[in-house]
Structure formats: structure tokens, C-alpha cells
Write a protein that holds these residues in place. Structure first.
Motif, PDB file in Angstrom:
ATOM      1  N   VAL A  85      -2.319  10.442  -1.676  1.00 16.80           N
ATOM      2  CA  VAL A  85      -3.296   9.462  -2.623  1.00 16.80           C
ATOM      3  C   VAL A  85      -3.442   7.709  -2.180  1.00 16.80           C
ATOM      4  O   VAL A  85      -1.494   7.767  -2.209  1.00 16.80           O
ATOM      5  N   SER A  86      -3.860   7.242  -2.178  1.00 17.57           N
ATOM      6  CA  SER A  86      -2.980   5.518  -1.748  1.00 17.57           C
ATOM      7  C   SER A  86      -3.774   5.087  -2.989  1.00 17.57           C
ATOM      8  O   SER A  86      -4.087   5.074  -3.906  1.00 17.57           O
ATOM      9  N   GLN A  87      -2.975   3.861  -2.972  1.00 17.68           N
ATOM     10  CA  GLN A  87      -2.505   3.350  -4.707  1.00 17.68           C
ATOM     11  C   GLN A  87      -2.318   1.587  -3.801  1.00 17.68           C
ATOM     12  O   GLN A  87      -1.461   2.070  -2.912  1.00 17.68           O
ATOM     13  N   LYS A  88      -1.938   0.506  -4.543  1.00 16.39           N
ATOM     14  CA  LYS A  88      -2.048  -0.757  -4.058  1.00 16.39           C
ATOM     15  C   LYS A  88      -1.409  -1.366  -4.767  1.00 16.39           C
ATOM     16  O   LYS A  88      -1.737  -1.286  -6.399  1.00 16.39           O
ATOM     17  N   LEU A  89      -0.342  -2.112  -5.082  1.00 20.15           N
ATOM     18  CA  LEU A  89       0.735  -3.443  -5.742  1.00 20.15           C
ATOM     19  C   LEU A  89       1.063  -4.316  -5.242  1.00 20.15           C
ATOM     20  O   LEU A  89       1.075  -4.121  -4.362  1.00 20.15           O
TER      21      LEU A  89
ATOM     22  N   HIS B 150       0.538  -1.238   0.334  1.00 23.20           N
ATOM     23  CA  HIS B 150      -0.019  -0.026  -0.208  1.00 23.20           C
ATOM     24  C   HIS B 150       1.002   1.219   0.230  1.00 23.20           C
ATOM     25  O   HIS B 150       1.705   1.413   0.602  1.00 23.20           O
ATOM     26  N   LEU B 151       0.782   2.224  -1.297  1.00 25.08           N
ATOM     27  CA  LEU B 151       1.426   3.121  -1.165  1.00 25.08           C
ATOM     28  C   LEU B 151       0.633   4.652  -0.781  1.00 25.08           C
ATOM     29  O   LEU B 151      -0.420   4.487  -1.099  1.00 25.08           O
ATOM     30  N   VAL B 152       0.981   5.426  -0.380  1.00 23.08           N
ATOM     31  CA  VAL B 152       0.815   6.699  -0.109  1.00 23.08           C
ATOM     32  C   VAL B 152       1.155   7.847  -0.631  1.00 23.08           C
ATOM     33  O   VAL B 152       2.530   7.644  -0.621  1.00 23.08           O
ATOM     34  N   ILE B 153       1.099   8.509  -1.663  1.00 20.06           N
ATOM     35  CA  ILE B 153       2.130   9.778  -2.600  1.00 20.06           C
ATOM     36  C   ILE B 153       1.176  10.925  -1.997  1.00 20.06           C
ATOM     37  O   ILE B 153       0.060  11.568  -2.191  1.00 20.06           O
ATOM     38  N   LYS B 154       2.184  11.968  -1.045  1.00 19.16           N
ATOM     39  CA  LYS B 154       2.036  12.861  -0.023  1.00 19.16           C
ATOM     40  C   LYS B 154       1.317  13.371  -0.730  1.00 19.16           C
ATOM     41  O   LYS B 154       2.057  13.962  -2.195  1.00 19.16           O
ATOM     42  N   GLU B 155       1.053  15.364  -0.702  1.00 17.96           N
ATOM     43  CA  GLU B 155       0.850  16.127  -0.946  1.00 17.96           C
ATOM     44  C   GLU B 155       2.585  16.213  -1.811  1.00 17.96           C
ATOM     45  O   GLU B 155       2.581  16.812  -2.659  1.00 17.96           O
ATOM     46  N   ASP B 156       2.855  16.363  -0.823  1.00 17.37           N
ATOM     47  CA  ASP B 156       4.823  17.308  -1.527  1.00 17.37           C
ATOM     48  C   ASP B 156       5.634  15.944  -2.103  1.00 17.37           C
ATOM     49  O   ASP B 156       6.517  16.596  -2.396  1.00 17.37           O
TER      50      ASP B 156
END
Length: 217
Positions: free
Chosen positions: A184-188, A136-142
Motif C-alpha cells: 500500500v502506498s501513501q504520502k505525507l 511517499h511510503l510503500v508498506i509492503k505485504e510483509d
């Protein structure tokens, strides 16, 4: 007619239902007019009942209070509502979004993130782990990235995956909602397999994996 500074208080319950309304901030001396305005505002907001995502605390839905700006305009003043700053609806309302919810998805500056992992992630030598790992990845605002894993796979495997992902700090463009950068969260899914040279059937999980890391024996 426009009521400056009018606020409409409401409760969104754990089940997304609308709990109560409070128009006390209308600050009108005319009680009849206040009742009519309150009724009108209540009807408009009540129509959204069931369309809210409740707040969460410790993973459980809870009731929470929201304060919404409200303006009442006459038919004459309504013609200039754009100049008067009538609030517009926006999707930019949450702290974090799923990748399918955003207007602009986060992007990896080096191209395909899956290809990057396939090239740079190494199968740890001192581990017996085989199988799929959901990341689970979270790409933050920065643009910074945070990674979490769904299964226990041992320290060696954990360090290998997290270390490879940590090296991508500064290599992400954040996602956006309404033109604003958001988390934004996404998963792979990464599949770890061992190839010992035998002709055993291919792992059925391979077709569902985003990245396959193979160890040769």
C-alpha cells in the motif's frame, strides 16, 4: 452444461478499451454452439470495456493480455453453482494499492506515525534546507516500509528522513484487500522550518503539513 477448463482471452489496450476476444480454447466440435457461446461471453466481457486500468511500462500505458476463466452453466446446473466453484469477482488484482483503495489500511504498531516522526526526526545541523518534503511510503505485504522523496533536499536531509523511517522496519501491520496482505502506498508532508525568535508570519504551508520539524536559531 459446463465446459471444463474454458479460458477467455482478451486484450486490454492502452486506453482501457477492449481490443479483441479469442474463444478458441472452448474446444467444441459444434461450431454453431461455439459461435453462440463466444458471442455470449464477448457481450459479458465487452460490458467492462473502459473500466480497466491499463498496464504500464516505463510509466507509459501499454496493451496487455489477460486470460479469464469462464464457465457456462445451464439453468439446472446453475442452482448448484456455489458447489461447482463459479469464480467470484475480487479486488485482489494488483501488485500495489493506494491507501484509499484497500479494505484495511496499514497501521503503525506504535500508534501515530506522524507523532513518531515529530518525536524522532531531527533537523540536520549542516543544512540550509527549509520547506516542505513530500514523502511517499510503500508498506509492503510483509510489513516492510520503503520511502521515496519528491524533492531534492541535500544528502544530510535525505539521510535524516530515510534513516528515521528505516528504523520503523518491523513496526507496521500491512494493509489488506479481500483479506490478503497487499503493498500500500501513501504520502505525507514534512515541513522543515527555522525559528530564529523573530515575529515573522507563520508559514502558510504549516497547516497542510502532516509533520512540522522546527530548528531553533
Amino acid at each position: 452444461m459446463r465446459l471444463e477448463g474454458t479460458k477467455l482471452k482478451k486484450m486490454v489496450g492502452p486506453g482501457s478499451e477492449l481490443d479483441y476476444m479469442d474463444a478458441s480454447t472452448f474446444q467444441l466440435q459444434n461450431k454453431t454452439m461455439l459461435a453462440k457461446l463466444s458471442e455470449s461471453a464477448m457481450a459479458a466481457v465487452k460490458a467492462t470495456s473502459g473500466q480497466w486500468e491499463p498496464a504500464l511500462k516505463n510509466g507509459q500505458p501499454i496493451g496487455s493480455e489477460l486470460v479469464l476463466p469462464v464457465q457456462f452453466l445451464s439453468s439446472e446446473s446453475g442452482r448448484g453453482s456455489e458447489k461447482m466453484g463459479v469464480p467470484t469477482m475480487t479486488k485482489y488484482t494488483k501488485h500495489s494499492y493506494k491507501i484509499e483503495e484497500v479494505d484495511v489500511k496499514p497501521t503503525f504498531k506504535e500508534g501515530s506515525f506522524e507523532r513518531y516522526l515529530a518525536k524522532n526526526l531531527r533537523y540536520p545541523a549542516n543544512t540550509d534546507f527549509e520547506g516542505a518534503v513530500e514523502v511517499h511510503l510503500v508498506i509492503k505485504e510483509d510489513g516492510k516500509v520503503i520511502s521515496m522523496f519528491s524533492v531534492g533536499m541535500g544528502k544530510e536531509m535525505h539521510d535524516a528522513i530515510s534513516g528515521t523511517i528505516q528504523k520503523t522496519q518491523g513496526m507496521w501491520n500491512p494493509g489488506k484487500v479481500d483479506g490478503q496482505p497487499v503493498a500500500v502506498s501513501q504520502k505525507l508532508t514534512i515541513l522543515f522550518v527555522t525559528n530564529d525568535g523573530s515575529s515573522k508570519p507563520a508559514d502558510s504551508n504549516a497547516k497542510n503539513a502532516d509533520v512540522v520539524i522546527t530548528r531553533l536559531k
